[in-house]
Design a protein around this motif. Structure first.
Motif, PDB file in Angstrom:
ATOM      1  N   ILE A 111      -8.124   2.280  -1.728  1.00 57.29           N
ATOM      2  CA  ILE A 111      -7.872   0.880  -1.345  1.00 57.29           C
ATOM      3  C   ILE A 111      -6.448   0.737  -0.803  1.00 57.29           C
ATOM      4  CG2 ILE A 111      -7.505  -1.437  -2.286  1.00 57.29           C
ATOM      5  CD1 ILE A 111      -9.928  -0.871  -4.137  1.00 57.29           C
ATOM      6  N   CYS A 112      -5.497   1.384  -1.473  1.00 59.15           N
ATOM      7  CA  CYS A 112      -4.112   1.321  -0.986  1.00 59.15           C
ATOM      8  C   CYS A 112      -3.988   1.964   0.386  1.00 59.15           C
ATOM      9  CB  CYS A 112      -3.168   1.998  -1.969  1.00 59.15           C
ATOM     10  SG  CYS A 112      -2.876   0.995  -3.415  1.00 59.15           S
ATOM     11  N   ILE A 135     -11.827   5.480 -10.931  1.00 55.32           N
ATOM     12  CA  ILE A 135     -10.923   4.329 -10.782  1.00 55.32           C
ATOM     13  C   ILE A 135      -9.666   4.736 -10.004  1.00 55.32           C
ATOM     14  CG2 ILE A 135      -9.353   2.806 -12.065  1.00 55.32           C
ATOM     15  CD1 ILE A 135     -11.519   2.706 -14.258  1.00 55.32           C
ATOM     16  N   LEU A 136      -9.102   5.884 -10.366  1.00 56.77           N
ATOM     17  CA  LEU A 136      -7.880   6.355  -9.708  1.00 56.77           C
ATOM     18  C   LEU A 136      -8.121   6.569  -8.211  1.00 56.77           C
ATOM     19  CD1 LEU A 136      -4.956   7.295 -10.139  1.00 56.77           C
ATOM     20  CD2 LEU A 136      -5.835   9.593 -10.483  1.00 56.77           C
ATOM     21  N   GLU A 137      -9.208   7.262  -7.901  1.00 56.28           N
ATOM     22  CA  GLU A 137      -9.477   7.587  -6.498  1.00 56.28           C
ATOM     23  C   GLU A 137      -9.748   6.327  -5.680  1.00 56.28           C
ATOM     24  OE1 GLU A 137     -10.220  10.811  -4.772  1.00 56.28           O
ATOM     25  OE2 GLU A 137      -8.889  11.642  -6.295  1.00 56.28           O
ATOM     26  N   VAL A 138     -10.531   5.410  -6.273  1.00 56.42           N
ATOM     27  CA  VAL A 138     -10.845   4.189  -5.518  1.00 56.42           C
ATOM     28  C   VAL A 138      -9.582   3.356  -5.297  1.00 56.42           C
ATOM     29  CG1 VAL A 138     -12.066   1.990  -5.631  1.00 56.42           C
ATOM     30  CG2 VAL A 138     -13.266   4.098  -6.182  1.00 56.42           C
ATOM     31  N   SER A 139      -8.726   3.262  -6.338  1.00 51.83           N
ATOM     32  CA  SER A 139      -7.472   2.508  -6.171  1.00 51.83           C
ATOM     33  C   SER A 139      -6.630   3.106  -5.053  1.00 51.83           C
ATOM     34  CB  SER A 139      -6.645   2.518  -7.452  1.00 51.83           C
ATOM     35  OG  SER A 139      -7.457   2.281  -8.558  1.00 51.83           O
ATOM     36  N   ALA A 140      -6.539   4.424  -5.051  1.00 47.25           N
ATOM     37  CA  ALA A 140      -5.744   5.086  -4.022  1.00 47.25           C
ATOM     38  C   ALA A 140      -6.332   4.822  -2.641  1.00 47.25           C
ATOM     39  CB  ALA A 140      -5.676   6.588  -4.300  1.00 47.25           C
ATOM     40  N   GLY A 198       0.817  -1.216   0.000  1.00 49.41           N
ATOM     41  CA  GLY A 198       0.000   0.000   0.000  1.00 49.41           C
ATOM     42  C   GLY A 198       0.848   1.261   0.000  1.00 49.41           C
ATOM     43  N   ARG A 229     -12.605   7.319 -15.205  1.00 49.77           N
ATOM     44  CA  ARG A 229     -11.190   7.112 -14.919  1.00 49.77           C
ATOM     45  C   ARG A 229     -10.790   7.783 -13.607  1.00 49.77           C
ATOM     46  NH1 ARG A 229      -8.481   7.637 -20.866  1.00 49.77           N
ATOM     47  NH2 ARG A 229      -8.758   9.849 -20.467  1.00 49.77           N
ATOM     48  N   VAL A 283       2.725   1.957  -3.363  1.00 48.83           N
ATOM     49  CA  VAL A 283       1.867   2.492  -4.414  1.00 48.83           C
ATOM     50  C   VAL A 283       1.519   3.950  -4.115  1.00 48.83           C
ATOM     51  CG1 VAL A 283      -0.374   2.282  -5.542  1.00 48.83           C
ATOM     52  CG2 VAL A 283       0.938   0.231  -4.991  1.00 48.83           C
ATOM     53  N   GLY A 287       2.531   7.071  -6.284  1.00 51.68           N
ATOM     54  CA  GLY A 287       1.379   7.814  -6.794  1.00 51.68           C
ATOM     55  C   GLY A 287       1.528   9.304  -6.516  1.00 51.68           C
TER      56      GLY A 287
END
Lengths: 228, 496
Positions: free
Chosen positions: A93-94, A86-91, A56, A83, A59, A63
């Motif tokens: 999650i990390c 997607i970016l915000e959710v990935s961040a 986490g 998009r 990344v 990022g």
């Protein structure tokens, strides 16, 4: 006045400590550079802490770094709402991986008698600094959504102004509390860095990927000495 | 031909009495420190047994050493890719409980306890936490087959045997064991060096000693996993790995290492070998059953003029070559083929060699009675109480041939000496035993002498280390003329 100290002076102190002390320590006390792994004393719980935390945090770190270096490209990517999402959710999650991992690591250390005796004040400071950074980061992510969009005209110009030695404090002084705390805790982490085990990051074994397999060291030039 | 000198060792297992004096000598000199209490750079194991750390030979668990893969040879677990994938948590790292939790006793209670009805006792306490603990393991917990249903029966080398052979081995009347002292093998192809992400581990060019630079180690612990012998240890206090240094400060002043010097049974031999580093790649790529032979082929004849010339061209000093000519290790390993590497199948080319134990070999048991009435003196190798397959698993990389040869040669030597001293054997039998193992009478005499009578200077032929020349790595000595000194010293300053 406080803003000037926190956002105008403190970042420079942090960077000087980060660079200066790291180099000095590397030269003067190379023995103290270690990851200070505790897997040898406790292995099973470490997996559930160390792996999510490191994945986490790596990344997130890269990022943040890429976002600072390529704000225009990030804006272009974010031009489509899907998009951006997607970016915000990935961040996020990390961020959750990191906090779960870190809390797991802290609980692991607190619960094991073997680890407690092998814990220094520095280790605790590192935990506190990391916790502050991650909690404020998550707070920002949850309360001030779409950070990957608004940071380009707040944080990025501020960091650039720091680099050219003309701190533009106004860019960040008026940000909401969560964002300001996140910035301060990040610089706090930088200033602690070189005094703690965090230095293992700058000696991460990347050259291992290409160095020769075996290492033989000769004390003297084998072709020229000892001959006669 | 890339001729190198390697300080190399032979342990003659028939002579080991399992007294652990070597372990204690080493412990007192090197590992009596916080974080290192559990380390035994030198330890002595009972075989069959699970050893220290427990089941260290089980590479399914610890994944040490090299293996053949993709047409080449690579580390079993912590190579470049697998290592990077497991850097945050290494699943094949042994942990403290695989060794044992170090302990001491509250001795002061014996003196300071208040007067009472009972005798005061010294309670065991952990040397990690300082808390009272229950001692459940130690570095030689299965000494002399103690707890053999748990320990000896789980020896990974027994996998080579059939279940009948295994059962027979643990019948009370047939119980058999020998000792296996172990130190770092100072391998020619060290897995620890290959695995170190920081490049802290290295092999010293001049003498082949494998060392670990404490100032470059970052505690990634790959070496602990990579060593198939589990002879690199992690210091949990300093966060750095440590290993046997072959007492190089002693060697540099011409003394034998502490464990060698203190050996009560005089089982240890030390000397240098000349070997051809160009053959390493070929040797480690051979199939398992050829590994022992391939390693022996690497070792060069120090009397061969071509070898001497190549050695001199490579910068080896004349007195180092001369030491190699007197080396007892050369005789045991190359000349006589008596000493074999331990677990050569891990392809690290270990430079510590073992003379496999001939005893205990006789006494088959019938109806609970030892039968010693055998036709042939000391019986044959195949009626050996420890099956040859077991010994081959340890010393032959699975191949029985080199082990059988080493044992038969020892047997021939014993027969020869028996004939010399008591003359009660059939001369034809003795001659046959000698000729079958390519042993001349002079050679048998030399083996007997080096095995049984050799004094200190013949057991330890320490090549000159020429440390006086190491100063040149710091710069040209002429440049330092007229200065305050050589080396790492700083200039003299007044006051403060």
């Amino acid at each position: 006045m406080l803003d000037v100290i926190l956002f105008g002076a403190f970042p420079y102190v942090a960077v000087v400590l980060f660079v200066g002390v790291s180099i000095q320590r590397y030269r003067r006390e190379p023995f103290t550079y270690s990851s200070l792994s505790t897997q040898f004393l406790e292995s099973r719980n470490l997996f559930w802490g160390s792996v999510p935390f490191h994945v986490g945090v790596l990344v997130l770190f890269f990022g943040h770094l890429l976002g600072f270096m390529f704000p225009r490209q990030v804006m272009l990517w974010n031009a489509m709402p899907a998009r951006l999402f997607i970016l915000e959710v990935s961040a996020l999650i990390c961020g959750i991986l990191t906090i779960v991992g870190l809390v797991g690591l802290i609980l692991r250390r607190a619960r094991s008698a073997r680890l407690r005796v092998n814990t220094s004040v520095n280790d605790i400071l590192v935990y506190i600094a990391l916790l502050c950074s991650i909690i404020t980061g998550l707070w920002v992510a949850l309360s001030l959504r779409w950070g990957s969009a608004w940071y380009t005209h707040t944080i990025v110009p501020y960091l650039q102004s720091l680099i050219v030695m003309q701190p533009d404090i106004q860019r960040v002084a008026e940000l909401p509390l969560a964002a300001r705390l996140h910035i301060i805790s990040a610089f706090a982490l930088f200033s602690l860095f070189s005094f703690t085990r965090l230095v293992h990051i700058i000696v991460a074994p990347v050259p291992y990927l290409w160095r020769p397999t075996q290492l033989v060291i000769w004390n003297r030039d084998r072709k020229t000495t000892s001959g006669a | 031909m890339d001729v190198r000198s390697q300080i190399s060792m032979v342990f003659h297992l028939d002579k080991c009495i399992g007294c652990h004096t070597c372990s204690v000598a080493c412990k007192n000199v090197w590992t009596d420190r916080r974080g290192a209490e559990y380390m035994w750079w030198n330890n002595v194991e009972t075989k069959p047994g699970t050893g220290y750390p427990t089941k260290w030979e089980d590479q399914e668990k610890y994944k040490g050493g090299f293996e053949k893969k993709n047409g080449g040879v690579d580390l079993r677990a912590v190579g470049r890719i697998r290592g990077a994938a497991t850097v945050f948590h290494n699943p094949s790292l042994p942990i403290i409980d695989d060794y044992y939790e170090p302990f001491t006793y509250t001795y002061e209670d014996l003196i300071n306890a208040p007067e009472g009805a009972d005798q005061p006792v010294a309670k065991p306490i952990s040397m990690i936490t300082g808390e009272p603990m229950k001692i459940e393991a130690g570095p030689n917990w299965d000494d002399d087959l103690g707890g053999s249903p748990i320990y000896a029966a789980n020896d990974p080398n027994l996998d080579a045997l059939s279940s009948e052979e295994r059962t027979a081995l643990f019948e009370v009347q047939r119980l058999v064991f020998f000792y296996l002292p172990r130190i770092c093998n100072h391998c020619a192809n060290p897995a620890c060096v290959a695995s170190c992400p920081s490049g802290a581990l290295y092999k010293r060019g001049e003498d082949g000693i494998v060392l670990l630079n404490q100032e470059r180690c970052r505690g990634w612990r790959f070496c602990v996993t990579a060593c198939p012998y589990k002879k690199t240890y992690f210091n949990w206090g300093t966060g750095k790995s440590e290993k046997c240094i072959l007492c190089y400060p002693r060697l540099e002043s011409g003394q034998a290492p502490a464990c060698f010097h203190s050996c009560v049974g005089r089982i240890r031999y030390l000397g240098n070998l000349l070997y051809d580093a160009d053959q390493i790649v070929d040797a480690i790529n051979r199939p398992d059953h050829e590994l022992v032979e391939a390693q022996r082929d690497m070792i060069l004849d120090p009397f061969d003029p071509a070898v001497i010339a190549a050695a001199r061209a490579n910068g080896l000093a004349p007195d180092v070559i001369e030491a190699a000519q007197r080396s007892p290790v050369y005789k045991f390993v190359k000349l006589w083929s008596l000493a074999l590497p331990l677990h050569a199948e891990h392809r690290t080319l270990p430079m510590l060699f073992y003379v496999p134990p001939l005893l205990p070999m006789m006494a088959s048991v019938g109806d609970g009675i030892y039968d010693t009435s055998i036709d042939q003196f000391l019986g044959t190798i195949d009626s050996y109480r420890l099956p040859l397959k077991y010994m081959a698993s340890l010393f032959g990389a699975g191949n029985e041939a080199p082990v059988r040869h080493a044992l038969r040669k020892q047997l021939a030597t014993r027969m020869y000496r028996r004939q010399v001293t008591t003359d009660d054997l059939e001369e034809a039998n003795v001659r046959l035993a000698l000729s079958e193992t390519d042993t001349t009478a002079e050679q048998a005499e030399a083996i007997y002498r080096l095995t049984s009578l050799a004094p200190f200077d013949e057991r330890f032929v320490i090549p000159p280390m020429h440390r006086e020349e190491a100063i040149e790595m710091l710069g040209d000595t002429a440049d330092a003329k007229g200065l305050t000194g050589l080396g790492f010293r700083e200039g003299p300053q007044r006051g403060a």
